[in-house]
Design a protein around this motif. Structure first.
Motif, mmCIF file in Angstrom:
data_model
loop_
_atom_site.group_PDB
_atom_site.id
_atom_site.type_symbol
_atom_site.label_atom_id
_atom_site.label_comp_id
_atom_site.label_asym_id
_atom_site.label_seq_id
_atom_site.Cartn_x
_atom_site.Cartn_y
_atom_site.Cartn_z
ATOM 1 N N SER B 42 0.842 -1.207 0.000
ATOM 2 C CA SER B 42 0.000 0.000 0.000
ATOM 3 C C SER B 42 0.872 1.249 0.000
ATOM 4 C CB SER B 42 -0.956 -0.004 1.187
ATOM 5 O OG SER B 42 -0.220 -0.036 2.393
ATOM 6 N N GLY B 43 2.029 1.181 0.660
ATOM 7 C CA GLY B 43 2.952 2.323 0.702
ATOM 8 C C GLY B 43 3.480 2.678 -0.679
ATOM 9 N N TRP B 44 3.933 1.655 -1.416
ATOM 10 C CA TRP B 44 4.432 1.912 -2.769
ATOM 11 C C TRP B 44 3.308 2.432 -3.668
ATOM 12 C CZ3 TRP B 44 9.213 2.715 -3.619
ATOM 13 C CH2 TRP B 44 10.232 2.025 -2.933
ATOM 14 N N THR B 45 2.129 1.857 -3.517
ATOM 15 C CA THR B 45 0.984 2.314 -4.353
ATOM 16 C C THR B 45 0.661 3.769 -4.032
ATOM 17 O OG1 THR B 45 0.142 0.082 -4.056
ATOM 18 C CG2 THR B 45 -1.320 1.644 -5.142
ATOM 19 N N LEU B 48 3.266 6.037 -5.507
ATOM 20 C CA LEU B 48 3.035 6.166 -6.950
ATOM 21 C C LEU B 48 1.872 7.139 -7.219
ATOM 22 C CD1 LEU B 48 3.858 5.012 -9.768
ATOM 23 C CD2 LEU B 48 1.988 3.397 -9.505
ATOM 24 N N ALA B 49 0.812 6.994 -6.426
ATOM 25 C CA ALA B 49 -0.352 7.880 -6.598
ATOM 26 C C ALA B 49 0.047 9.334 -6.356
ATOM 27 C CB ALA B 49 -1.462 7.466 -5.630
ATOM 28 N N ILE B 50 0.869 9.569 -5.320
ATOM 29 C CA ILE B 50 1.295 10.946 -5.008
ATOM 30 C C ILE B 50 2.134 11.512 -6.163
ATOM 31 C CG2 ILE B 50 2.799 12.309 -3.478
ATOM 32 C CD1 ILE B 50 1.736 10.547 -1.164
ATOM 33 N N ILE B 51 2.990 10.675 -6.729
ATOM 34 C CA ILE B 51 3.815 11.149 -7.862
ATOM 35 C C ILE B 51 2.928 11.498 -9.057
ATOM 36 C CG2 ILE B 51 5.560 10.408 -9.558
ATOM 37 C CD1 ILE B 51 6.862 8.839 -7.175
ATOM 38 N N GLN B 75 -9.242 15.870 -13.966
ATOM 39 C CA GLN B 75 -10.223 14.862 -13.567
ATOM 40 C C GLN B 75 -9.528 13.662 -12.928
ATOM 41 O OE1 GLN B 75 -13.767 14.896 -13.754
ATOM 42 N NE2 GLN B 75 -13.160 17.038 -13.892
ATOM 43 N N VAL B 76 -8.426 13.218 -13.564
ATOM 44 C CA VAL B 76 -7.652 12.097 -12.997
ATOM 45 C C VAL B 76 -7.122 12.507 -11.627
ATOM 46 C CG1 VAL B 76 -5.567 10.694 -13.314
ATOM 47 C CG2 VAL B 76 -7.048 11.178 -15.267
ATOM 48 N N HIS B 77 -6.627 13.741 -11.534
ATOM 49 C CA HIS B 77 -6.076 14.270 -10.273
ATOM 50 C C HIS B 77 -7.142 14.243 -9.169
ATOM 51 C CE1 HIS B 77 -3.271 16.937 -8.035
ATOM 52 N NE2 HIS B 77 -4.355 17.528 -7.593
ATOM 53 N N LEU B 78 -8.347 14.688 -9.508
ATOM 54 C CA LEU B 78 -9.437 14.748 -8.511
ATOM 55 C C LEU B 78 -9.777 13.362 -7.982
ATOM 56 C CD1 LEU B 78 -12.010 17.247 -10.073
ATOM 57 C CD2 LEU B 78 -10.478 17.618 -8.157
ATOM 58 N N TYR B 79 -10.020 12.447 -8.907
ATOM 59 C CA TYR B 79 -10.502 11.130 -8.473
ATOM 60 C C TYR B 79 -9.373 10.295 -7.871
ATOM 61 C CZ TYR B 79 -14.991 12.381 -10.234
ATOM 62 O OH TYR B 79 -16.182 13.021 -10.396
ATOM 63 N N LEU B 80 -8.160 10.464 -8.412
ATOM 64 C CA LEU B 80 -7.021 9.758 -7.807
ATOM 65 C C LEU B 80 -6.752 10.322 -6.410
ATOM 66 C CD1 LEU B 80 -4.935 7.577 -8.361
ATOM 67 C CD2 LEU B 80 -3.419 9.325 -9.288
ATOM 68 N N GLY B 81 -6.893 11.630 -6.278
ATOM 69 C CA GLY B 81 -6.708 12.263 -4.967
ATOM 70 C C GLY B 81 -7.706 11.734 -3.963
ATOM 71 N N LEU B 82 -8.966 11.628 -4.391
ATOM 72 C CA LEU B 82 -10.005 11.075 -3.487
ATOM 73 C C LEU B 82 -9.685 9.626 -3.134
ATOM 74 C CD1 LEU B 82 -13.254 12.537 -5.120
ATOM 75 C CD2 LEU B 82 -12.316 13.132 -2.881
ATOM 76 N N GLY B 83 -9.283 8.870 -4.169
ATOM 77 C CA GLY B 83 -8.962 7.450 -3.958
ATOM 78 C C GLY B 83 -7.747 7.274 -3.063
ATOM 79 N N SER B 84 -6.839 8.247 -3.073
ATOM 80 C CA SER B 84 -5.611 8.107 -2.277
ATOM 81 C C SER B 84 -5.924 8.073 -0.779
ATOM 82 C CB SER B 84 -4.643 9.248 -2.600
ATOM 83 O OG SER B 84 -5.119 10.447 -2.028
ATOM 84 N N SER B 261 7.516 12.251 1.920
ATOM 85 C CA SER B 261 7.272 10.886 1.402
ATOM 86 C C SER B 261 8.586 10.242 0.978
ATOM 87 C CB SER B 261 6.338 10.925 0.193
ATOM 88 O OG SER B 261 5.131 11.499 0.554
ATOM 89 N N LEU B 262 9.425 11.033 0.292
ATOM 90 C CA LEU B 262 10.711 10.495 -0.155
ATOM 91 C C LEU B 262 11.604 10.164 1.047
ATOM 92 C CD1 LEU B 262 11.381 12.822 -3.237
ATOM 93 C CD2 LEU B 262 10.671 10.426 -3.262
ATOM 94 N N ALA B 263 11.573 11.036 2.048
ATOM 95 C CA ALA B 263 12.365 10.782 3.263
ATOM 96 C C ALA B 263 11.868 9.516 3.941
ATOM 97 C CB ALA B 263 12.252 11.979 4.208
ATOM 98 N N HIS B 264 10.551 9.349 3.991
ATOM 99 C CA HIS B 264 9.937 8.161 4.594
ATOM 100 C C HIS B 264 10.350 6.909 3.815
ATOM 101 C CE1 HIS B 264 6.928 5.599 6.444
ATOM 102 N NE2 HIS B 264 6.365 5.364 5.245
#
Lengths: 569, 276
Positions: B42-45, B48-51, B75-84, B261-264
């Motif tokens: 889930s962390g890698w996913t 990836l979503a944040i990138i 639109q992708v940003h909105l729904y991916l953001g919600l899904g994140s 996120s990168l530091a984590h």
């Protein structure tokens, strides 16, 4: 109360002659040569005598070998009569670089990504400023008030291209001047030549009072363009070649309105709606029986309906549209005469083809499928007051026609209910044009829609008329109106002709970033700049691509349907 | 009646997001069933979503690259953001992480998420409010337009004084109207614009009308119009300012989120343990 009013002189047609140097002696000499010698001055009215037309609507132009007179694809408002010498008409299309045009080069993906790392350039930078820098085939002759683009190697052009000669007494350029259509061929001077340039107003009057000239011009149109126009009309799609010939012979030409509509639109004291609509010439009136089907050849027509004490707009028609077909279809089915439901008015210049009613009932109607004929006839049936001919509200139609936005093929419309004013569109435009935005996110607002100041690449591109070098032209394949920087001399004719103020004159900079100065006048060199629809980019207009909220669109307003669909989303 | 385009798009995107989330959860169950680390997956996913979410800013910088319309990216940003948000919950669970880095990262994530949701609300409501005003103005032109209004009001009052010699309007203008017309509104108005001050000033101007000379009345009529114009201008400045401020805040939070996120990620890789 004082009753005195300032005394004003009503402007007269010939207040501003085409050329100031047309003397009486020159006019007399012209009256003695072909074709004017065969015209009867008595046939002309006293208000527009033949000599007056020649004196005020014509000018003598002296040209040198290779000078381009008209270029294929350009728009022009005058015709030319060869007085002395010879001109050559190219029977094949000449290469764009020969005509001083540059085809836009498509950018690669790498070039499109370059804004990520590229250093910004100074504004309005032009690496080269003159046609002489271009390709060596074409050059700019900047002679006093009339700069000309000329071919440098005429024998080579003649050797490589099929051409025909026109000699003294021959007329050319009359069809596109009268119908405001693109020039169909390029014509250039073959040696020293003297021409009589006649502006369209004069040509129209000459035609009106000289049946021979009228029939010559109409026969030229019949020969060159009429059949194509008729063939493209959906109503006539089922006609055989013989039937089409019958229709072709029956067609009558009609012309209404003013060619110079754009001057009225830009006047500060433009008339209000009621005045404006009353000034638009009526072509066919509601309640009258149709004379036939009217096909729009060029220009725009406003379809109105009586409402209260005035008339309201129900639709508008552009090239290819038909008026009166529904009523005639109804007449064909019922046998009873059906009067017109609407009035047709000329908005600006409107050129029409009239197919007589008898031709419709005898030749066209029998070829229409029964269902189509009934569907057409249903449009002529009386309807409820609230229904509209188009899905747009009457006031929106009024707005689009009054402001002449109906001329826009690629108009920029912004839905203010969705626009967050982020200006990403302006930034995208600037990024695409080396840091120089080519439009202003400002403009007239109607309901929630803003009609921004961006070139609309008009159906009737009045900006193209009068460009002395043809620098502003319509790209043949895409229809984009663009400016060739190399041949633009910065005269500003296009900017002052554009009724929508969508062309700016900008001071340009040299390669080193310094503002370029004209060595003769000591003034900064200016060039016309406008939206080019990002035609060097694969992805289309950057403004539309960059809008994050689907608020901005480039849309064809010559028909109300696209705008109705977009605004109803 | 046909369903309008935007409504249809919303329904379609919401259904697609739900389907993607359901499908995305299946591998996690499988990973869990095999006793592997679901947090890692889930962390890698999520990373990836944040990138992908961050790429929108880069896409905007290359407007003519043939990479699809920015509106589609949004639109992708909105729904991916919600899904994140679902991914973040799957990654961390219903608890606050321990450790300052993870705590800051989680705070940055939810800060960015909430600012994104707030942005969605603001970008869907403010344009309609702005469109209702009489004149549409470009944000950068507002100071110049404000100056023009102040200059015109001053001219009207000076002319009235020169014509009539009366000072009733001039005094009111100097003490009440000029400070309003000449200056931008307070930051508080920027957050919550109201027409209270406009109403108060117009009310006082109306009540003074009976004391005005003819020339002053003419000037007062012009001032009425200018006060309304200034009010619209302030409204545009406030609302457009909120939109610009929101975008700036969202971008700053995004930058912090990406860095944390990168530091984590580096920390996790450095201290993951296990064989090798």
């Amino acid at each position: 109360m004082p009753t005195t009013q300032p005394i004003l002189t009503r402007p007269q047609r010939w207040d501003e002659p085409f050329a100031a140097d047309m003397s009486d002696e020159l006019v007399q000499r012209l009256l003695g040569i072909e074709p004017f010698v065969r015209m009867n001055p008595a046939d002309f009215p006293r208000s527009t005598p033949l000599a007056g037309i020649l004196r005020n609507d014509a000018r003598v132009v002296e040209l040198r070998d290779g000078d381009l007179i008209v270029r294929e694809g350009d728009y022009g408002s005058s015709a030319f009569l060869v007085l002395h010498g010879r001109v050559r008409i190219a029977l094949e299309s000449l290469a764009p670089d020969l005509l001083g045009r540059e085809s836009p080069k498509r950018l690669s993906l790498w070039q499109a990504l370059a804004p990520l790392w590229r250093k910004p350039k100074p504004p309005e930078l032009r690496p080269s400023l003159s046609a002489r820098d271009a390709n060596g085939k074409v050059a700019l002759r900047n002679e006093q008030a009339q700069p000309r683009v000329f071919l440098q190697d005429v024998p080579a052009v003649i050797g490589e291209t099929r051409t025909a000669q026109l000699r003294a007494g021959e007329l050319f350029g009359e069809l596109s001047a009268l119908a405001r259509t693109p020039r169909s061929a390029t014509v250039f001077a073959d040696g020293a030549v003297t021409l009589l340039e006649i502006r369209w107003q004069g040509l129209r009057d000459l035609m009106k009072h000289t049946p021979a000239l009228q029939s010559h011009i109409h026969s030229m149109y019949r020969q060159n363009s009429l059949r194509v126009h008729l063939r493209e009309t959906p109503l006539l799609a089922n006609l055989s070649a013989e039937q089409l010939s019958v229709v072709e012979k029956a067609v009558e030409f009609q012309s209404f309105g003013s060619f110079d509509w754009h001057h009225d639109l830009t006047k500060p004291n433009a008339p209000d709606f009621a005045q404006r609509i009353s000034r638009e010439p009526i072509v066919a009136e509601e309640g009258e029986l149709p004379m036939g089907i009217l096909l729009v050849r060029t220009g725009f027509g406003r379809v109105t309906e009586r409402f209260g004490e005035g008339d309201r707009t129900r639709d508008y028609l552009a090239k290819g549209a038909a008026f009166g077909a529904a009523e005639l279809a109804c007449t064909t089915i019922t046998g009873a005469p059906t009067p017109l439901r609407h009035t047709l008015r000329a908005v600006g210049q409107l050129d029409l083809l009239l197919i007589p009613a008898l031709t419709f009932t005898q030749v066209i109607a029998p070829t229409l499928p029964r269902d189509d004929l009934h569907r057409l006839a249903a449009e002529a049936a009386p309807v409820k007051q609230s229904s509209t001919a188009t899905p747009l509200a009457d006031r929106t139609l009024d707005f689009l026609v009054d402001q002449r936005f109906i001329n826009g093929v690629e108009a920029m419309v912004i839905n203010l209910d969705r626009c967050t004013r982020c200006d990403d569109c302006v930034r995208a435009c600037a990024a695409t044009h080396d840091g120089n935005p080519r439009f202003v996110r400002d403009g007239m607002v109607h309901d929630q829609f803003q009609f921004a100041h961006a070139c609309m690449h008009c159906a009737d591109p009045v900006c193209l008329i009068g460009c002395p070098t043809g620098a502003i032209h319509r790209e043949q394949t895409t229809g984009v109106v663009q400016i060739n920087d190399r041949t633009c001399i910065g005269c500003g004719t296009c900017a002052s002709s554009c009724p929508y103020t969508n062309i700016q004159m900008v001071e340009v900079r040299r390669r080193d970033g310094v503002i370029a100065i004209d060595s003769l006048t000591g003034q900064p060199i200016v060039k016309a700049a406008k939206c080019d629809l990002c035609n060097s980019h694969h992805s289309g207009p950057a403004c539309q691509q960059a809008c994050p909220h689907d608020a901005l669109v480039r849309i064809d307003l010559t028909s109300p349907t696209s705008f109705a669909n977009w605004s109803a989303r | 009646m046909s369903i309008r385009y935007f409504k249809r798009r919303r329904v379609r995107s919401a259904l697609l997001l739900s389907a993607v989330l359901i499908i995305a959860m299946l591998p996690f169950r499988w990973i869990d069933a095999n006793l592997w680390r679901t947090e890692e997956a889930s962390g890698w996913t999520l990373l990836l979503a944040i990138i992908v979410l961050t790429l929108l800013a880069l896409r905007k910088r290359v407007p003519t690259a043939p990479l699809g319309r920015v509106a589609t990216w949004v639109q992708v940003h909105l729904y991916l953001g919600l899904g994140s948000a679902a991914l973040a919950l799957a990654h961390v669970g219903w608890k606050w992480p321990t450790g300052w880095l993870e705590g800051s990262l989680y705070l940055a994530y939810w800060g960015t998420f909430i600012s994104g949701v707030a942005g969605l609300y603001l970008t869907r409501t403010i344009p309609k409010q702005l469109a209702r005003t009489g004149e549409q103005v470009v944000y950068e032109r507002i100071p110049r337009l404000r100056r023009l209004i102040a200059d015109e009001s001053q001219r009207s009052v000076v002319n009235a004084v020169a014509e009539s010699g009366a000072l009733t309007l001039a005094n009111f203008y100097q003490s009440q109207l000029f400070p309003y017309l000449d200056a931008p509104r307070s930051w508080w108005y920027g957050l919550r614009p109201t027409s209270e001050l406009r109403r108060k000033l117009l009310g006082e101007l109306t009540s003074l009308n009976r004391y005005f000379s003819a020339a002053e009345r003419t000037a007062a009529e012009r001032l009425f119009a200018l006060v309304r114009k200034k009010d619209d201008l302030d409204f545009h400045a406030a609302k457009q300012g909120v939109l610009k401020g929101w975008l700036f805040g969202h971008l700053c939070l995004t930058a912090v989120l990406v860095l944390l996120s990168l530091a984590h990620m580096v920390t996790v890789l450095a201290f993951r343990g296990g064989p090798g």
